[in-house]
Design an enzyme around this catalytic site. Structure first.
Site, mmCIF file in Angstrom:
data_model
loop_
_atom_site.group_PDB
_atom_site.id
_atom_site.type_symbol
_atom_site.label_atom_id
_atom_site.label_comp_id
_atom_site.label_asym_id
_atom_site.label_seq_id
_atom_site.Cartn_x
_atom_site.Cartn_y
_atom_site.Cartn_z
ATOM 1 N N SER A 193 -11.537 9.855 1.358
ATOM 2 C CA SER A 193 -11.601 8.566 2.054
ATOM 3 C C SER A 193 -12.738 8.561 3.064
ATOM 4 C CB SER A 193 -10.271 8.280 2.766
ATOM 5 O OG SER A 193 -9.224 8.092 1.840
ATOM 6 N N GLU A 220 0.815 -1.212 0.000
ATOM 7 C CA GLU A 220 0.000 0.000 0.000
ATOM 8 C C GLU A 220 0.854 1.271 0.000
ATOM 9 O OE1 GLU A 220 -3.741 -0.388 2.412
ATOM 10 O OE2 GLU A 220 -2.643 -2.103 3.220
ATOM 11 N N SER A 231 -6.582 -3.020 2.447
ATOM 12 C CA SER A 231 -7.043 -2.541 1.139
ATOM 13 C C SER A 231 -7.417 -3.674 0.188
ATOM 14 C CB SER A 231 -5.971 -1.656 0.480
ATOM 15 O OG SER A 231 -5.841 -0.456 1.178
#
EC number: 6.3.2.4
Length: 353
Positions: A314, A16, A179
Site C-alpha cells: 500500500s 471495505e 476506496s
C-alpha cells in the site's frame, strides 16, 4: 522489558471489510513478536466482536466458529464469558464506515484504550468529504469545486444545473465512503443519473465534483505534535480513474511511482500542502494526503485518508519506506505515538473541583 498487549481490530461492517483483512494480515506479519503479545479481534459483517484463538492467522469469523464473543468495557478491557483481555493499545485496521469515521475511535476512548491513528474529531471530519473540503477551503487550501445533495434532496438533482456549474467530465461520490466505493465518472446525462442513484445506495449524502486534469500524487504523514512528511508518490492509473477495481482487483489497473518524478520546489510545495491539511484537520498519528498536480503547477487536495490501506504494497507504508522508515519500524512508531497521545490527554482535567 514486559511485552505490550496489542490488539489488531479488523474486518468491520463496511464495504471495505475484505480490504481491512488484507491490511491486517500485513500488520500481523510485521509486528515484532519479541515486543508485542498480539490479540486478534475480528468484527464480523453482522457487527459481532470475536476474539480469534489463532493469533497467528487473520481469519474471517462468524459466531460459532470457535471464537469467543467479546464486549468492550472501560478500563482497557475486552470482556468475554471466559474473562477479560487487558490491552495496552489497539491497532484499528479498519477501513470505511464504522471504522475510520470516528465510531470505533469514540468507543475506544470511552473504554480508555489507547489506539493508533487520528482521534474521533479528525476521523469523522476527514471521512466526510464535504466537511473536509469546506474546512480546507476556509483555510485557503485549494480543492475541486463540488455540489452536495442530501437524501431528502434526491428529487431535486438536475443534470443541466450541475453541468453548467461544474462542466464535464465530473465525478459522483458518496460523501462517507473510501476506496472509491460508489464513485463514478460522468460524461453525459444518462450516466449522471445512474451515478447519483448508485452513490445514494452507499450514503445519505452525495457530492458531484468537477474533474481535475492532473497527476495523482500521494503523501504519507506521520506524527503528533511534530509530524514528518514522506516523499511524494504518483498513481499512474491505466483505467479511466483510480477505481476500487484498479486499487484491489485489477493487477494492471495502476502503476505506483515512488518517489514521484517532481522538481524539488514542486515536491516541497506538495509536502507543505499535505502537512498544512494534516494540521488544519487536527490529524494525529497518521494520514495519507492525496492531491492533484495540474499542468499549471496548482496543488489541489483530493482527500485525506486517516486509516489508509496497510498492506505491504500500500502507498502509505511504501512512501514511508522510501523515506527511510521500514514497515515494522512504522508500526513501532505508530504504537508509541498512540501511547504518547493517550498519556497526554489523560493529564487533562475532567472536573473543576
Amino acid at each position: 522489558m514486559a511485552k505490550l498487549n496489542v490488539g489488531i481490530l479488523y474486518g468491520g461492517q463496511s464495504t471495505e471489510h475484505e480490504v481491512s483483512m488484507r491490511s491486517a494480515e500485513s500488520v500481523l506479519d510485521a509486528l515484532d513478536k519479541d515486543k508485542y503479545d498480539v490479540k486478534l479481534v475480528h468484527i464480523s459483517k453482522k457487527g459481532e466482536w470475536l476474539l480469534s484463538h489463532q493469533s497467528e492467522e487473520i481469519r474471517s469469523l462468524e459466531a460459532g466458529d470457535g471464537a469467543t464473543g467479546l464486549s468492550i468495557i472501560p478500563s482497557k478491557q475486552l470482556s468475554s464469558k471466559k474473562g477479560g483481555e487487558a490491552l495496552d493499545v489497539i491497532l484499528p485496521i479498519l477501513h470505511g464506515t464504522a471504522g475510520e469515521d470516528g465510531s470505533v475511535q469514540g468507543l475506544l476512548e470511552m473504554a480508555d484504550i489507547p489506539y493508533v491513528g487520528c482521534n474521533v474529531r479528525s476521523s469523522a471530519v476527514c471521512m466526510d468529504k464535504d466537511m473536509t473540503k469546506k474546512l480546507l477551503k476556509l483555510e485557503g487550501i485549494k480543492v475541486a469545486d463540488w455540489v452536495l445533495y442530501r437524501h431528502d434532496e434526491k428529487g431535486g438533482v438536475d443534470y443541466g444545473t450541475v453541468k453548467r456549474e461544474l462542466g464535464l467530465p465530473m465525478f459522483v461520490k458518496p460523501v462517507n465512503q473510501g476506496s472509491s466505493v460508489g464513485v463514478s465518472k460522468v460524461t453525459d446525462e444518462e450516466s449522471f443519473y445512474e451515478a447519483v442513484a448508485l452513490a445514494f445506495e452507499f450514503d445519505t449524502k452525495v457530492m458531484v465534483e468537477s474533474a481535475v486534469e492532473g497527476r495523482e500524487i500521494e503523501v504519507s504523514v506521520l506524527g503528533n505534535a511534530h509530524p514528518i512528511v514522506s516523499v511524494p508518490g504518483e498513481i499512474i492509473a491505466n483505467t479511466d480513474f483510480y477505481s476500487y477495481e484498479s486499487k484491489y482487483i485489477d493487477e494492471n489497473g495502476a502503476a505506483l511511482e515512488i518517489p514521484a518524478k517532481l522538481a524539488e520546489d514542486t515536491k516541497q510545495r506538495i509536502q507543505k500542502t499535505a502537512l498544512d491539511a494534516f494540521r488544519i484537520l487536527d490529524c494525529e498519528g497518521m494520514a495519507r494526503v492525496d492531491v492533484f498536480l495540474t499542468e499549471t503547477g496548482e496543488v489541489i487536495v483530493n482527500e485525506i485518508n486517516t486509516l489508509p490501506g496497510f498492506t505491504s504494497i500500500s502507498m502509505y507504508p511504501k512512501l514511508l519506506e522510501a523515506s527511510g522508515i521500514g514497515y515494522s519500524e512504522l508500526l513501532d512508531r505508530l504504537i508509541e505515538l498512540s501511547l504518547e497521545r493517550h498519556n497526554r490527554d489523560r493529564q487533562l482535567k475532567t472536573d473543576i473541583m
